[in-house]
Design a protein around this motif. Structure first.
Motif, PDB file in Angstrom:
ATOM      1  N   LYS A  10       0.818  -1.216   0.000  1.00  0.00           N
ATOM      2  CA  LYS A  10       0.000   0.000   0.000  1.00  0.00           C
ATOM      3  C   LYS A  10       0.853   1.268   0.000  1.00  0.00           C
ATOM      4  O   LYS A  10       0.503   2.258  -0.632  1.00  0.00           O
ATOM      5  CB  LYS A  10      -0.938  -0.009   1.203  1.00  0.00           C
ATOM      6  N   TYR A  11       1.964   1.206   0.721  1.00  0.00           N
ATOM      7  CA  TYR A  11       2.856   2.372   0.697  1.00  0.00           C
ATOM      8  C   TYR A  11       3.363   2.605  -0.717  1.00  0.00           C
ATOM      9  O   TYR A  11       3.403   3.732  -1.202  1.00  0.00           O
ATOM     10  CB  TYR A  11       4.056   2.150   1.616  1.00  0.00           C
TER      11      TYR A  11
ATOM     12  N   LEU B 221       2.005   1.643  -3.506  1.00  0.00           N
ATOM     13  CA  LEU B 221       0.911   2.069  -4.379  1.00  0.00           C
ATOM     14  C   LEU B 221       0.669   3.569  -4.228  1.00  0.00           C
ATOM     15  O   LEU B 221       0.582   4.300  -5.213  1.00  0.00           O
ATOM     16  CB  LEU B 221      -0.355   1.279  -4.037  1.00  0.00           C
ATOM     17  N   LEU B 222       0.574   4.014  -2.978  1.00  0.00           N
ATOM     18  CA  LEU B 222       0.363   5.448  -2.751  1.00  0.00           C
ATOM     19  C   LEU B 222       1.492   6.264  -3.375  1.00  0.00           C
ATOM     20  O   LEU B 222       1.248   7.289  -4.012  1.00  0.00           O
ATOM     21  CB  LEU B 222       0.300   5.732  -1.251  1.00  0.00           C
TER      22      LEU B 222
ATOM     23  N   ARG C  30       1.151   8.937  -6.343  1.00  0.00           N
ATOM     24  CA  ARG C  30       1.655  10.291  -6.130  1.00  0.00           C
ATOM     25  C   ARG C  30       2.625  10.683  -7.234  1.00  0.00           C
ATOM     26  O   ARG C  30       2.581  11.790  -7.760  1.00  0.00           O
ATOM     27  CB  ARG C  30       2.390  10.369  -4.793  1.00  0.00           C
TER      28      ARG C  30
ATOM     29  N   GLU D  39       6.510   9.412   5.807  1.00  0.00           N
ATOM     30  CA  GLU D  39       5.263   8.655   5.917  1.00  0.00           C
ATOM     31  C   GLU D  39       5.235   7.410   5.015  1.00  0.00           C
ATOM     32  O   GLU D  39       4.779   6.373   5.427  1.00  0.00           O
ATOM     33  CB  GLU D  39       4.040   9.549   5.683  1.00  0.00           C
ATOM     34  N   LEU D  40       5.780   7.519   3.798  1.00  0.00           N
ATOM     35  CA  LEU D  40       5.691   6.364   2.885  1.00  0.00           C
ATOM     36  C   LEU D  40       6.977   5.542   2.862  1.00  0.00           C
ATOM     37  O   LEU D  40       7.097   4.600   2.082  1.00  0.00           O
ATOM     38  CB  LEU D  40       5.379   6.838   1.467  1.00  0.00           C
ATOM     39  N   VAL D  41       7.933   5.903   3.688  1.00  0.00           N
ATOM     40  CA  VAL D  41       9.176   5.145   3.844  1.00  0.00           C
ATOM     41  C   VAL D  41       9.763   4.638   2.521  1.00  0.00           C
ATOM     42  O   VAL D  41      10.232   3.510   2.437  1.00  0.00           O
ATOM     43  CB  VAL D  41       9.014   3.966   4.833  1.00  0.00           C
TER      44      VAL D  41
END
Lengths: 352, 369
Positions: free
Chosen positions: A133-134, A136-137, A141, A213-215
């Motif tokens: 999910k990270y 994907l986001l 983005r 946040e998305l590491v």
């Protein structure tokens, strides 16, 4: 010599060059950032850590290449190359001096803009294929950001194309004696630099890989060599974009020393050296920004692109077109553009 | 038409307990619609060590060892709360010099803790440089702590009736020097973050909470003061020598991330003022008051509140006689502040979640205990 052998040799040389310059840049970034932050940076491998990049490269090459079991294997595996190849293709058209180049293309500028936007596909694939999910986001983005900033980037370049009446990069560089286009197109330059920072996902626009946040965003599941290819692409993009900025705004190799246009081998070497001095100065600024600025948020980034950069890049294009048609002294253009720039800053400060 | 038939599903994102920006082992489950947070559920307990239960088998002084490990960024302040409680139970009055030493150490500790805060908030925003600049000055403060107590984090320094050992020679001179460096560091951070356009746009109006909601959640410390409530235990229920010292309580009014940051920046300046006054006034004399040979309080109970860097830190201590406390209960400011996170994160973006969490300045050791 058959044409394909000639082409292969040129590409091999360029590939070798890109690998090496990327290693230099990684070392440089770590050192510049470290000294800004009052650290020493790498110090153990070799004199002042000078062998750190080769050591890291070797480590990454021998590392296990992991893929998540639920990943879309083909998409996951091919994504890094789809990011790297378009960026490497940009080097085909970038001249480092009047004759050190793989190919002088008549549509060089157009070619560069076209290829610079292709790597989005790879980022999106990496984000989607990782089944994370990270990632994907981050991938989404990246797609949103890169597409938005493609527009002001392209439009700001158009001003230069109008002034020179050419898309050939060599011509554009030579046309900048005695006045580099940063003085004729100050607004265009600022828009170009801002948009390309976003295009390269560098601070303050490093939103797709947002470490806090998305590491790591799309890269979060990658390891070993595939991860290294992403890294390679990122820094190669930095070199390519800085080289374009130097070519079309900072006078390439020919300003302020017009003699570097000469064809002798000595002049050619000096021209390449001068060109890269400028490129590295610009890259240093990019590193410097990373040591200073926090990161914007994705909605603020989009607002910035659509409400500020794109309208102003159109203003810039319109003014340039008017100046070209009506032959207004180029100096007037400078002042109008500078006034616009001043107003931008003023309006932005007020709007907050 | 087509859009009506297009269905979207909310995504659930798990952040933590192994996530670089959750400040320890905090875990939150975000329900998001694209980039927008619909709901956030905090999960705690990953650092639970059962300090309250362990304390029942420690004698009255060694409980301090566990307290140092609750809010590990503000060890002196924790010890302060417990020692005051213990002294009340024992009926012991600390020596005058010890009172000053304690206040100096607590306020220095507050500065060090807030430095960690603004460094970490900068890192959450994507700027790593303030973090390293903050650590440069924080390191000098840690040097002072080490010189005084012998330890950099787990101090175990306060004792009923005084402190374990007197201040080292030349402490006052060195402390003034460090304070000058700290002032410089705070001003530098003002240039780097406080007035930074990008930082302001990332923090202003983000994660705002009303004063009423903050009070309902039991928030305290800088979180509450950022909402416009002028509440500071050092003023509302003065302990130790705070009633003799001259300092202001910084307050901001919008209750957002930026105000929480600004309040803490100003608090550091006020702490410097406090320490400077203490350094001027500190009397000579013994560093221990009159203390009974054995620490065996009469049966009774006492509740003490102190102002920790994170808020209202309370110790409830019950004695039933004997060598061991019957019960040590901790009122954790971080725990209450953290529970307001859910309210704060409504309608924020994913990127804001780490900023808002950072602005709460939680220490999981204290939340989970």
């Amino acid at each position: 010599m058959p044409a394909w052998i000639d082409a292969a040799i040129r590409v091999a040389i360029m590939l070798f060059f890109v690998f090496n310059i990327v290693m230099v840049l990684i070392y440089m970034e770590r050192k510049v950032l470290a000294h800004i932050q009052q650290r020493l940076g790498p110090m153990r491998t070799g004199f002042h850590g000078i062998l750190q990049s080769p050591a890291d490269a070797i480590k990454l090459m021998v590392k296990e290449d992991l893929a998540p079991s639920s990943a879309d294997k083909w998409v996951f595996r091919s994504a890094p190359y789809l990011v790297f190849v378009p960026i490497f293709m940009m080097f085909v058209a970038i001249p480092f001096s009047s004759s050190v180049v793989i190919r002088h293309l008549d549509m060089g500028l157009f070619y560069l803009v076209a290829f610079s936007s292709l790597s989005i596909v790879g980022m999106l694939m990496a984000g989607w294929g990782s089944d994370n999910k990270y990632a994907l986001l981050g991938g989404v983005r990246a797609a949103a950001q890169l597409i938005s900033y493609e527009l002001p980037l392209g439009i700001s370049i158009l001003g230069v194309a109008l002034l020179t009446q050419s898309l050939r990069l060599g011509d554009i560089a030579s046309a900048q004696y005695p006045l580099p286009f940063i003085f004729a197109q100050p607004l265009g330059f600022v828009i170009f630099i801002t948009a390309s920072l976003a295009e390269m996902s560098r601070t303050p626009f490093d939103i797709p890989v947002a470490e806090s946040e998305l590491v790591g965003g799309p890269l979060v599941e990658y390891s070993g060599m595939r991860w290294a290819v992403f890294f390679l692409a990122e820094y190669a993009n930095l070199v390519a974009t800085s080289a374009i900025a130097v070519l079309i705004f900072l006078g390439g190799w020919s300003w302020p020393f017009y003699a570097l246009e000469g064809v002798g081998w000595l002049m050619q070497i000096l021209a390449v050296a001068w060109f890269f001095t400028k490129v590295f100065a610009l890259i240093f600024v990019v590193f410097w920004l990373r040591g200073t600025l926090p990161r914007l948020r994705i909605d603020q980034l989009m607002t910035f692109a659509w409400k500020l950069l794109i309208p102003f890049s159109f203003v810039n294009l319109l003014l340039t077109a008017a100046a070209v048609i009506y032959g207004t002294a180029i100096l007037a253009l400078v002042w109008v553009a500078t006034a616009c720039l001043g107003y931008t800053v003023y309006a932005y400060a007020r709007s907050r | 038409m087509a859009l009506d038939r297009l269905q979207t599903v909310d995504m659930t994102i798990n952040m933590g307990p192994q996530h670089p920006s959750t400040h320890g082992v905090f875990r939150m489950v975000l329900r998001v619609d694209g980039e927008r947070i619909l709901d956030c559920e905090p999960y705690i307990g990953y650092l639970h060590r059962g300090f309250e239960k362990l304390s029942e088998n420690e004698n009255y002084h060694t409980v301090l060892i566990h307290l140092d490990r609750t809010d590990y960024l503000a060890g002196f302040c924790n010890e302060m709360a417990y020692i005051i409680a213990l002294e009340k139970l024992l009926g012991v009055v600390p020596s005058e010099r010890a009172e000053y030493i304690r206040v100096i150490m607590c306020e220095l500790n507050r500065i060090a803790s807030h430095m960690m805060f603004y460094g970490a908030l900068g890192a959450d925003a994507g700027a790593l440089t303030p973090f390293l600049y903050a650590f440069r000055e924080r390191e000098r403060l840690q040097g002072l702590f080490e010189a005084v107590s012998g330890a950099r984090m787990m101090f175990f320094y306060f004792r009923a009736g005084g402190v374990r050992i007197d201040l080292p020679d030349g402490f006052i001179r060195e402390c003034r020097r460090v304070l000058d460096a700290v002032k410089f560091g705070i001003d530098e951070c003002d240039k780097l973050l406080t007035n930074n356009e990008v930082f302001i746009s990332r923090t202003k109006g983000i994660g705002a909470i009303s004063a009423a909601a903050a009070i309902d959640y039991g928030c305290s410390g800088p979180i509450l003061r950022a909402c416009g409530v002028k509440e500071d235990v050092r003023r509302s229920e003065p302990y130790s020598i705070y009633d003799r010292l001259d300092f202001d309580i910084p307050v901001a009014y919008s209750g957002d991330t930026y105000d929480r940051y600004v309040v803490r920046m100003e608090e550091m300046r006020q702490s410097i003022r406090i320490v400077e006054q203490c350094l001027d006034q500190i009397p000579d004399g013994p560093f221990m008051g009159k203390v009974p040979r054995f620490i065996r309080p009469e049966p009774g109970e006492v509740y003490v509140r102190t102002e920790n860097p994170r808020g209202d830190y309370g110790i409830y201590l019950i004695s039933r006689g004997g060598d061991y406390p019957y019960r040590v209960k901790l009122r954790s400011p971080c725990f209450c502040n953290l529970m307001a996170l859910r309210e704060m994160l409504k309608d924020c973006y994913i990127a804001d979640s780490v900023m808002v969490l950072g602005s709460l300045d939680i220490v999981l050791g204290e939340v989970d205990r």
